[in-house]
Design a protein around this motif. Structure first.
Motif, PDB file in Angstrom:
ATOM      1  N   LYS A 161     -15.083  -4.255   4.357  1.00 10.24           N
ATOM      2  CA  LYS A 161     -14.283  -4.442   3.142  1.00 10.24           C
ATOM      3  C   LYS A 161     -13.306  -3.297   2.929  1.00 10.24           C
ATOM      4  O   LYS A 161     -12.131  -3.514   2.594  1.00 10.24           O
ATOM      5  CB  LYS A 161     -15.209  -4.579   1.924  1.00 10.24           C
ATOM      6  N   VAL A 162     -13.772  -2.074   3.126  1.00  5.82           N
ATOM      7  CA  VAL A 162     -12.918  -0.908   2.858  1.00  5.82           C
ATOM      8  C   VAL A 162     -12.183  -0.424   4.099  1.00  5.82           C
ATOM      9  O   VAL A 162     -11.448   0.559   4.052  1.00  5.82           O
ATOM     10  CB  VAL A 162     -13.745   0.246   2.250  1.00  5.82           C
ATOM     11  N   GLY A 163     -12.387  -1.098   5.231  1.00  7.64           N
ATOM     12  CA  GLY A 163     -11.620  -0.764   6.430  1.00  7.64           C
ATOM     13  C   GLY A 163     -12.184   0.354   7.270  1.00  7.64           C
ATOM     14  O   GLY A 163     -11.496   0.861   8.162  1.00  7.64           O
ATOM     15  N   ILE A 164     -13.425   0.758   7.016  1.00 10.79           N
ATOM     16  CA  ILE A 164     -14.018   1.812   7.840  1.00 10.79           C
ATOM     17  C   ILE A 164     -14.386   1.272   9.215  1.00 10.79           C
ATOM     18  O   ILE A 164     -14.223   1.941  10.240  1.00 10.79           O
ATOM     19  CB  ILE A 164     -15.270   2.409   7.148  1.00 10.79           C
ATOM     20  N   VAL A 165     -14.902   0.053   9.256  1.00 13.07           N
ATOM     21  CA  VAL A 165     -15.255  -0.574  10.526  1.00 13.07           C
ATOM     22  C   VAL A 165     -14.577  -1.931  10.620  1.00 13.07           C
ATOM     23  O   VAL A 165     -14.109  -2.481   9.619  1.00 13.07           O
ATOM     24  CB  VAL A 165     -16.793  -0.731  10.681  1.00 13.07           C
ATOM     25  N   VAL A 211      -2.044   6.605   7.785  1.00 14.92           N
ATOM     26  CA  VAL A 211      -1.181   5.754   6.969  1.00 14.92           C
ATOM     27  C   VAL A 211       0.163   5.683   7.678  1.00 14.92           C
ATOM     28  O   VAL A 211       0.840   6.697   7.862  1.00 14.92           O
ATOM     29  CB  VAL A 211      -1.002   6.310   5.543  1.00 14.92           C
ATOM     30  N   ALA A 212       0.526   4.485   8.128  1.00 14.34           N
ATOM     31  CA  ALA A 212       1.809   4.296   8.814  1.00 14.34           C
ATOM     32  C   ALA A 212       2.886   4.020   7.762  1.00 14.34           C
ATOM     33  O   ALA A 212       2.856   2.996   7.086  1.00 14.34           O
ATOM     34  CB  ALA A 212       1.712   3.131   9.793  1.00 14.34           C
ATOM     35  N   VAL A 213       3.809   4.962   7.622  1.00 17.26           N
ATOM     36  CA  VAL A 213       4.900   4.806   6.659  1.00 17.26           C
ATOM     37  C   VAL A 213       6.156   4.422   7.441  1.00 17.26           C
ATOM     38  O   VAL A 213       6.668   5.204   8.245  1.00 17.26           O
ATOM     39  CB  VAL A 213       5.139   6.098   5.858  1.00 17.26           C
ATOM     40  N   MET A 214       6.621   3.206   7.221  1.00 18.70           N
ATOM     41  CA  MET A 214       7.786   2.682   7.955  1.00 18.70           C
ATOM     42  C   MET A 214       8.968   2.527   7.000  1.00 18.70           C
ATOM     43  O   MET A 214       8.787   2.254   5.815  1.00 18.70           O
ATOM     44  CB  MET A 214       7.458   1.320   8.564  1.00 18.70           C
ATOM     45  N   ALA A 215      10.174   2.682   7.527  1.00 20.40           N
ATOM     46  CA  ALA A 215      11.356   2.503   6.680  1.00 20.40           C
ATOM     47  C   ALA A 215      12.554   2.078   7.510  1.00 20.40           C
ATOM     48  O   ALA A 215      12.701   2.455   8.673  1.00 20.40           O
ATOM     49  CB  ALA A 215      11.684   3.787   5.916  1.00 20.40           C
ATOM     50  N   THR A 216      13.410   1.286   6.882  1.00 17.15           N
ATOM     51  CA  THR A 216      14.697   0.905   7.460  1.00 17.15           C
ATOM     52  C   THR A 216      15.804   1.479   6.586  1.00 17.15           C
ATOM     53  O   THR A 216      15.573   1.911   5.459  1.00 17.15           O
ATOM     54  CB  THR A 216      14.839  -0.623   7.528  1.00 17.15           C
ATOM     55  N   ASP A 270      -3.893  -0.414   9.949  1.00 19.71           N
ATOM     56  CA  ASP A 270      -4.086  -1.332   8.830  1.00 19.71           C
ATOM     57  C   ASP A 270      -3.647  -0.726   7.499  1.00 19.71           C
ATOM     58  O   ASP A 270      -3.383  -1.449   6.545  1.00 19.71           O
ATOM     59  CB  ASP A 270      -5.545  -1.789   8.746  1.00 19.71           C
ATOM     60  N   LYS A 271      -3.533   0.586   7.420  1.00 16.36           N
ATOM     61  CA  LYS A 271      -3.019   1.252   6.218  1.00 16.36           C
ATOM     62  C   LYS A 271      -1.534   1.533   6.459  1.00 16.36           C
ATOM     63  O   LYS A 271      -1.174   2.383   7.265  1.00 16.36           O
ATOM     64  CB  LYS A 271      -3.788   2.545   5.951  1.00 16.36           C
TER      65      LYS A 271
END
Length: 752
Positions: free
Chosen positions: A215-219, A253-258, A296-297
């Motif tokens: 649920k919280v994305g740990i596994v 945390v993947a921060v993407m920008a255009t 996923d983040k």
């Protein structure tokens, strides 16, 4: 010996060596079947070194330099984090063995160490088969102390392989989430069983912990045949354990920008390395989808310049652009200078119509209903604050009437105020998106050569971690002395600004930032595309093709005809350049018009002229600015005109004689003002009126004909737009029954 085992002459072994030995050079005799893995290994090593900032630290033993055995493994990023933190280590040969199973003893150490939990050494341990003298005793007992291994009897099995459900359960105790897992709701349990095909095979003591972890994305699970599986009873690989542990303590945390995408949904740019197309919706969708599949983040932002540009964007008043952003799943956006060419009322309308899941940000603007100053996003438990800002120079590019009452203030003070607000709300990562141009001087490092308004702004901000900018003439990544990373994602969606923020989940702080640019290739190789990315790209494709089909008639509408056509040359004067400058001469009413040939992108063939043709001539609109120039300075413009800086300057109302063989600065011998087909020598004592696109006057040093800014005075916007006036001119001729033709050239330079 292979490891601790003798070589078996009946077995086949996998051997890696260099091509020198493999080909029998230097007296070596190497008889083996080998696959051409040289490029694969080279690519892996290069990527590894790049990720290390250009440095490679190798293990050494007996004069051998050992490249880590996980360098080309899918889990290399996570293994590297744990090794750098000294949470795990390789064996005596420097190998991590990512595809080997992990024993319970090995797991006990990493499970305790990942969250800095302390070993424990009670006089008597829980397990009869774990003597106090064993190296893992303290780690095992430390885990028992916080609730790990509670389902086991009095036998541990030091060398037994640890299973997936054992690791999945214990990691919840490592991160201190025991209470939350045990309080998981019936609805969440039902969702877990719906998501994972084999959820029912989890042991009773493990199920609620695994459900909470997913649920919280740990596994996570294993995808197979379109379904997800926990595979709880299976042994778990060392690479898998490293991934789970690193994600739990140091989530990415993947921060993407255009920026400046301008709704260029059709790829029109080419990668010079291998002549393949880049950019467009296809490349952008696949790249964003791939990054989301890996991390996923994530958040996706736009720093301005999305809604104005192509016919697809402007004919629908920016609606297709905002729909495109919704299809791609943007989280936040701001406006760029050229977005305002659609008019302030259109900006206001788009701000109201953009779906609520996309935050429209303008911290320094007043009068845009629906826009916020900042937004705080909860990204899987990590609070990411985002501030947006509009370039105050918009006031000098856009006529007051076109702003429709929108007021744009200076950026720094407004953004700093919002950063403080976000910090007070618990923001743990702060990102700024702003239309603030910048560049890196050629021949200098990214840090030393970072210049322009964006560099000044970065020095004035306090508390921001990353800033994405639009309006820059180049894509780049620049570190700053203030600690903020500045990224210019590029133009037309040809590249994606990308920063991986490694977050320390225990200390609730940023551990590291890895910033880069991801080029959006439209022909990604099949083995580079994650299945989820392909599915995502198909969804975006459905939207784009539907919109293009609905707008096709408007884009292909015939608005005129030409018998002569207009040739195109982005490095010399052309009939197309003459046409662009001549049509504006009546409206501008000046002595001289200059226009850079590289602003045009395509000519027009004889025949019909469509709406699409005009947008292809000038993909980006601009305003004409007018000013004054001394006759004594005109030769400097003539000299710059053919200097090769970003293309030749197309001239109207001015001609000159240019001798290439002479020294720079002395190549122009004669200059004339042309009026009503009459030629008048330039009077160095007079002042002449001049017009140019605003981009040329405001150009940054090193990216155009700066001489125009240096020699022009009393500059003001004419409130006349380049592309809009072309449409008006064609319409005027068509209504009069005249073709849009061009006579023989009468301006520009001649060579003796």
């Amino acid at each position: 010996m292979i490891g601790n085992s003798p070589i078996d002459p009946k077995k086949t072994y996998t051997v890696a060596t260099n091509s020198y030995i493999a080909l029998g050079q230097g007296g070596y005799k190497f008889e083996a079947k080998f696959e051409p893995t040289r490029k694969k290994l080279l690519d892996a090593i290069q990527n590894y070194i790049k990720e290390k900032g250009g440095q490679l630290s190798c293990n050494t033993t007996r004069n051998w330099f050992v490249v880590p055995d996980y360098v080309d493994h899918w889990a290399n990023e996570y293994i590297d984090i744990l090794i750098s933190k000294k949470i795990v280590s390789g064996d005596k040969y420097g190998r991590y063995n990512p595809d080997a199973n992990m024993t319970r003893a090995e797991a006990s150490k990493i499970l305790l160490s990942i969250y800095d939990l302390s070993p424990s050494s009670p006089a008597k341990g829980k397990f009869k088969d774990v003597p106090k003298s064993h190296w893992a005793y303290g780690f095992i007992e430390g885990g028992v102390k916080v609730g790990m291994w509670s389902w086991m009897g009095n036998t541990f099995g030091l060398n037994s392989n640890v299973t997936r459900e054992e690791v999945f359960t214990n990691i919840i105790f490592s991160v201190g989430a025991k209470a939350q897992a045990e309080a998981i709701s019936a609805a969440d349990m039902a969702q877990f069983e719906a998501n994972f095909a084999d959820a029912s095979t989890c042991s009773p003591w493990a199920k609620k912990y695994i459900a909470y972890g997913t649920k919280v994305g740990i596994v996570g699970g294993i995808a197979k045949d379109g379904k997800l599986y926990v595979n709880p009873k299976a042994n778990i690989k060392r690479g898998e354990v490293a991934t789970i542990m690193a994600k739990a303590r140091f989530p990415m945390v993947a921060v993407m920008a255009t920026s400046d995408v301008r709704t260029e949904i059709d790829s029109g740019r080419v990668d010079p390395t291998n002549d393949r197309k880049i950019g467009g919706w296809n490349g952008l969708a696949y790249t964003v989808g791939n990054i989301r599949a890996l991390y996923d983040k994530n958040v996706l932002l736009d720093a301005g310049g999305m809604i104005s540009g192509t016919a697809w964007a402007e004919l629908a008043g920016g609606k297709m652009a905002t729909g495109f952003m919704n299809a791609l799943g943007y989280d936040a956006m701001t406006f760029g200078i050229r977005d305002f060419y659609l008019g302030g009322e259109t900006i206001k309308a788009r701000a109201k119509e953009i779906p609520q899941n996309i935050a429209v940000l303008a911290a320094n603007a007043e009068g845009i209903d629906g826009a916020k100053k900042s937004v705080l996003k909860n990204v899987s438990g990590i609070k990411v604050g985002i501030v947006g800002a509009i370039d105050p120079d918009t006031n000098t590019y856009i006529c007051d009437g076109d702003l429709s009452g929108i007021k744009i203030n200076q950026i720094a003070q407004s953004v700093n105020t919002e950063i403080k607000v976000l910090k007070s709300q618990g923001a743990e990562i702060v990102v700024v998106i702003a239309s603030a141009s910048g560049y890196i001087e050629l021949g200098k490092s990214a840090k030393d050569g970072f210049k322009g308004p964006a560099a000044q702004l970065a020095g004035q901000l306090s508390g921001a971690n990353i800033m994405f900018i639009s309006g820059a003439p180049m894509s780049f990544v620049a570190p700053t002395n203030s600690g903020i990373w500045v990224i210019s994602p590029g133009i037309g969606g040809s590249s994606l600004g990308f920063a991986k923020v490694r977050f320390d989940a225990k200390n609730r702080s940023i551990d590291a930032i890895d910033s880069s640019l991801n080029y959006t290739y439209s022909d990604l190789l099949d083995n580079e595309i994650k299945p989820a990315a392909a599915t995502f790209a198909n969804t975006v494709k459905t939207f784009v093709e539907g919109q293009k089909s609905a707008m096709k008639a408007d884009v292909d509408r015939v608005i005129g005809r030409t018998e002569t056509g207009f040739d195109f040359n982005d490095s010399n004067e052309s009939l197309l350049g003459d046409f662009i400058t001549e049509y504006a001469s009546d409206k501008l009413g000046v002595d001289i018009i200059v226009f850079p040939s590289d602003q045009t992108k395509k000519g027009i063939a004889p025949g019909s002229i469509t709406v699409k043709d005009v947008y292809q001539i000038l993909p980006v609109d601009d305003t004409w600015v007018k000013g004054k120039i001394s006759g004594a300075k005109i030769k400097e413009i003539c000299e710059s005109s053919v200097s090769g800086e970003r293309g030749v300057l197309q001239l109207w109302g001015l001609s000159f004689v240019f001798t290439r063989s002479k020294d720079p600065g002395n190549r122009v011998s004669e200059a004339y003002i042309i009026k009503n087909d009459e030629k008048f020598p330039v009077d160095t004592s007079k002042t002449y009126s001049i017009a140019m696109p605003s981009r040329e006057y405001h150009t940054l040093p090193g990216f155009g004909h700066e001489v125009l800014r240096n020699v022009t005075t009393d500059v003001n916007s004419s409130c006349i737009y380049l592309r809009k006036t072309i449409f008006e001119y064609i319409k005027k001729l068509t209504e009069a029954g005249q073709p849009v033709n061009q006579a023989k050239r009468k301006f520009g330079f001649v060579e003796p």
